[in-house]
Design a protein around this motif. Structure first.
Motif, PDB file in Angstrom:
ATOM      1  N   LYS A   6       0.841  -1.207   0.000  1.00  0.00           N
ATOM      2  CA  LYS A   6       0.000   0.000   0.000  1.00  0.00           C
ATOM      3  C   LYS A   6       0.873   1.253   0.000  1.00  0.00           C
ATOM      4  O   LYS A   6       0.690   2.154  -0.820  1.00  0.00           O
ATOM      5  CB  LYS A   6      -0.923   0.018   1.231  1.00  0.00           C
ATOM      6  N   SER A   7       1.835   1.302   0.921  1.00  0.00           N
ATOM      7  CA  SER A   7       2.697   2.487   1.002  1.00  0.00           C
ATOM      8  C   SER A   7       3.568   2.607  -0.242  1.00  0.00           C
ATOM      9  O   SER A   7       3.862   3.717  -0.704  1.00  0.00           O
ATOM     10  CB  SER A   7       3.577   2.402   2.252  1.00  0.00           C
ATOM     11  N   THR A   8       3.956   1.472  -0.799  1.00  0.00           N
ATOM     12  CA  THR A   8       4.748   1.490  -2.038  1.00  0.00           C
ATOM     13  C   THR A   8       3.946   2.152  -3.155  1.00  0.00           C
ATOM     14  O   THR A   8       4.469   2.971  -3.909  1.00  0.00           O
ATOM     15  CB  THR A   8       5.119   0.035  -2.423  1.00  0.00           C
ATOM     16  N   GLN A  34       6.464   7.667   2.514  1.00  0.00           N
ATOM     17  CA  GLN A  34       6.036   6.533   3.328  1.00  0.00           C
ATOM     18  C   GLN A  34       7.131   5.480   3.421  1.00  0.00           C
ATOM     19  O   GLN A  34       7.699   5.043   2.425  1.00  0.00           O
ATOM     20  CB  GLN A  34       4.771   5.910   2.736  1.00  0.00           C
ATOM     21  N   LEU A  35       7.380   5.070   4.665  1.00  0.00           N
ATOM     22  CA  LEU A  35       8.335   3.974   4.881  1.00  0.00           C
ATOM     23  C   LEU A  35       7.728   2.673   4.355  1.00  0.00           C
ATOM     24  O   LEU A  35       6.534   2.436   4.507  1.00  0.00           O
ATOM     25  CB  LEU A  35       8.562   3.784   6.378  1.00  0.00           C
ATOM     26  N   THR A  36       8.561   1.865   3.743  1.00  0.00           N
ATOM     27  CA  THR A  36       8.095   0.535   3.319  1.00  0.00           C
ATOM     28  C   THR A  36       9.112  -0.476   3.841  1.00  0.00           C
ATOM     29  O   THR A  36      10.246  -0.118   4.156  1.00  0.00           O
ATOM     30  CB  THR A  36       8.019   0.417   1.779  1.00  0.00           C
ATOM     31  N   THR A  48       4.560  -2.076   8.936  1.00  0.00           N
ATOM     32  CA  THR A  48       5.444  -0.922   8.820  1.00  0.00           C
ATOM     33  C   THR A  48       4.682   0.385   9.039  1.00  0.00           C
ATOM     34  O   THR A  48       5.130   1.271   9.770  1.00  0.00           O
ATOM     35  CB  THR A  48       6.104  -0.923   7.426  1.00  0.00           C
ATOM     36  N   THR A  49       3.536   0.519   8.390  1.00  0.00           N
ATOM     37  CA  THR A  49       2.723   1.730   8.578  1.00  0.00           C
ATOM     38  C   THR A  49       1.886   1.534   9.834  1.00  0.00           C
ATOM     39  O   THR A  49       1.236   0.512   9.999  1.00  0.00           O
ATOM     40  CB  THR A  49       1.798   1.946   7.362  1.00  0.00           C
ATOM     41  N   THR A  50       1.950   2.544  10.731  1.00  0.00           N
ATOM     42  CA  THR A  50       1.244   2.372  12.007  1.00  0.00           C
ATOM     43  C   THR A  50       0.149   3.429  12.204  1.00  0.00           C
ATOM     44  O   THR A  50      -0.574   3.388  13.188  1.00  0.00           O
ATOM     45  CB  THR A  50       2.233   2.460  13.188  1.00  0.00           C
ATOM     46  N   LEU A  87      -5.051   8.007   0.852  1.00  0.00           N
ATOM     47  CA  LEU A  87      -5.021   7.707   2.287  1.00  0.00           C
ATOM     48  C   LEU A  87      -4.308   6.380   2.507  1.00  0.00           C
ATOM     49  O   LEU A  87      -4.786   5.331   2.070  1.00  0.00           O
ATOM     50  CB  LEU A  87      -6.466   7.623   2.821  1.00  0.00           C
ATOM     51  N   ASP A  88      -3.157   6.459   3.160  1.00  0.00           N
ATOM     52  CA  ASP A  88      -2.439   5.221   3.501  1.00  0.00           C
ATOM     53  C   ASP A  88      -2.964   4.726   4.850  1.00  0.00           C
ATOM     54  O   ASP A  88      -3.263   5.534   5.734  1.00  0.00           O
ATOM     55  CB  ASP A  88      -0.924   5.479   3.596  1.00  0.00           C
ATOM     56  N   THR A  89      -3.102   3.429   4.972  1.00  0.00           N
ATOM     57  CA  THR A  89      -3.601   2.857   6.233  1.00  0.00           C
ATOM     58  C   THR A  89      -2.686   1.711   6.665  1.00  0.00           C
ATOM     59  O   THR A  89      -2.024   1.099   5.832  1.00  0.00           O
ATOM     60  CB  THR A  89      -5.033   2.293   6.073  1.00  0.00           C
TER      61      THR A  89
HETATM   62 MG   LIG Z   1       2.515   0.683   4.706  1.00  0.00          MG
END
Ligand SMILES: [Mg+2]
Ligand SMILES: Nc1nc2c(ncn2[C@@H]2O[C@H](COP(=O)(O)OP(=O)(O)OP(=O)(O)O)[C@@H](O)[C@H]2O)c(=O)[nH]1
Ligand SMILES: [Zn+2]
Length: 269
Positions: free
Chosen positions: A121-123, A134-136, A149-151, A165-167
């Motif tokens: 997702k973040s990628t 965004q960190l991946t 990774t995403t918090t 919207l990243d989740t």
């Molecule tokens: Mg993520």
């Protein structure tokens, strides 16, 4: 505060009886699934039910096509869930491949990305925005499971004016108050249910059950029927538990949600 047009919520993870908001005013949801061990038709149907209930559009985004031997076969399986569902197969690291998703990211549109941890997702957010905000992190080699990774949920503005919207990848997505969403996701089975002899048919062994007849005639798939029955049971159970808990303990923010599906309709939650 803007009026909510669409609203996503799930039953809070674990045994806690509470509704948890995920996002509001989302136009489109990318249901992100990787073409590896993560791939699950049952989970895609679960997300579709949630999205249809919320009144948003769904796009199935199948990532890691570059690591998969036969992405087209997976794409066919997802398309078979719903002939009208848009299914895109991408390499999330490749800008040209991801550009297939641009039509949903136009100025003024909000797109939420939902899916398990590690699916990319973040990628996708980084590739679509051309940034590395965004960190991946690499998924585990043994089972492709992500590392959470995403918090937190974050909004990302695209140059063209779209909002992403990243989740965080969800470990558990329990449905509550989602009957219409499940019915719309399983429109084929919902049509059959209307033809069962008894209006309270449980589609187990009742005489005149149109659902069982269709299963025996191989007109519907056993996996799909089992998932329909299971999601219906789950949402009925969770809706009842939330109702039992009473409105005074429900989060204030979810008391009334204007429903996008039918203009003027205000859906109580
Ligand atoms: Mg993520
Ligand atoms: N080869 C390949 N790798 C990908 C693709 N998409 C994502 N990855 C890799 O998969 C790993 C996980 O990606 P993330 O973007 O961190 O996954 P996420 O869905 O945001 O995960 P959480 O934040 O934990 O929910 C990273 O190492 C990415 O580089 C893809 O399409 N192809
Ligand atoms: Zn029946």
């Amino acid at each position: 505060m803007l009026e909510r047009r669409s609203c996503f919520s799930r039953k809070a993870a674990g045994t806690k009886v509470a509704e948890q908001l995920i996002a509001a005013n989302v136009d489109t949801v990318f249901v992100v699934t990787a073409l590896n061990h993560d791939f699950s038709l049952n989970r895609i149907e679960r997300y579709l039910a949630l999205i249809r209930e919320a009144g948003a559009d769904a796009v199935a985004v199948l990532t890691k096509a570059d690591l998969c031997d036969d992405p087209a076969a997976y794409q066919c399986q997802v398309q078979a869930l719903d002939p009208l569902l848009v299914v895109e197969t991408v390499n999330g690291l490749d800008t040209a491949s991801v550009s297939a998703l641009q039509p949903w990211c136009r100025a003024g549109s909000t797109v939420a990305l939902l899916g398990s941890s590690g699916v990319g997702k973040s990628t996708l957010i980084n590739t679509l925005t051309g940034q590395t905000a965004q960190l991946t992190a690499e998924a585990r080699v043994a089972d492709d499971k992500g590392r959470h990774t995403t918090t937190s949920r974050t909004l990302h503005l695209m140059d063209g004016g779209g909002i992403l919207l990243d989740t965080p990848g969800m470990r558990e997505l329990q449905l509550a108050d989602c009957e219409t969403g499940v019915q719309e996701t399983f429109a084929d089975i919902t049509e059959l249910v209307k033809r069962c002899r008894y209006s309270d048919c449980q589609h187990q062994s009742e005489p005149g059950c149109a659902v069982i007849e269709a299963l025996q005639a191989e007109q519907i798939d056993g996996r799909r029927l089992a998932n329909y029955l299971s999601l219906m049971r789950e949402q009925t159970h969770n809706t009842a538990s939330l109702a039992e808990k009473g409105p005074e303990t429900a989060p204030k923010a979810v008391i009334t949600v204007p429903c996008k599906r039918q203009r003027g309709c205000v859906k109580g939650r």
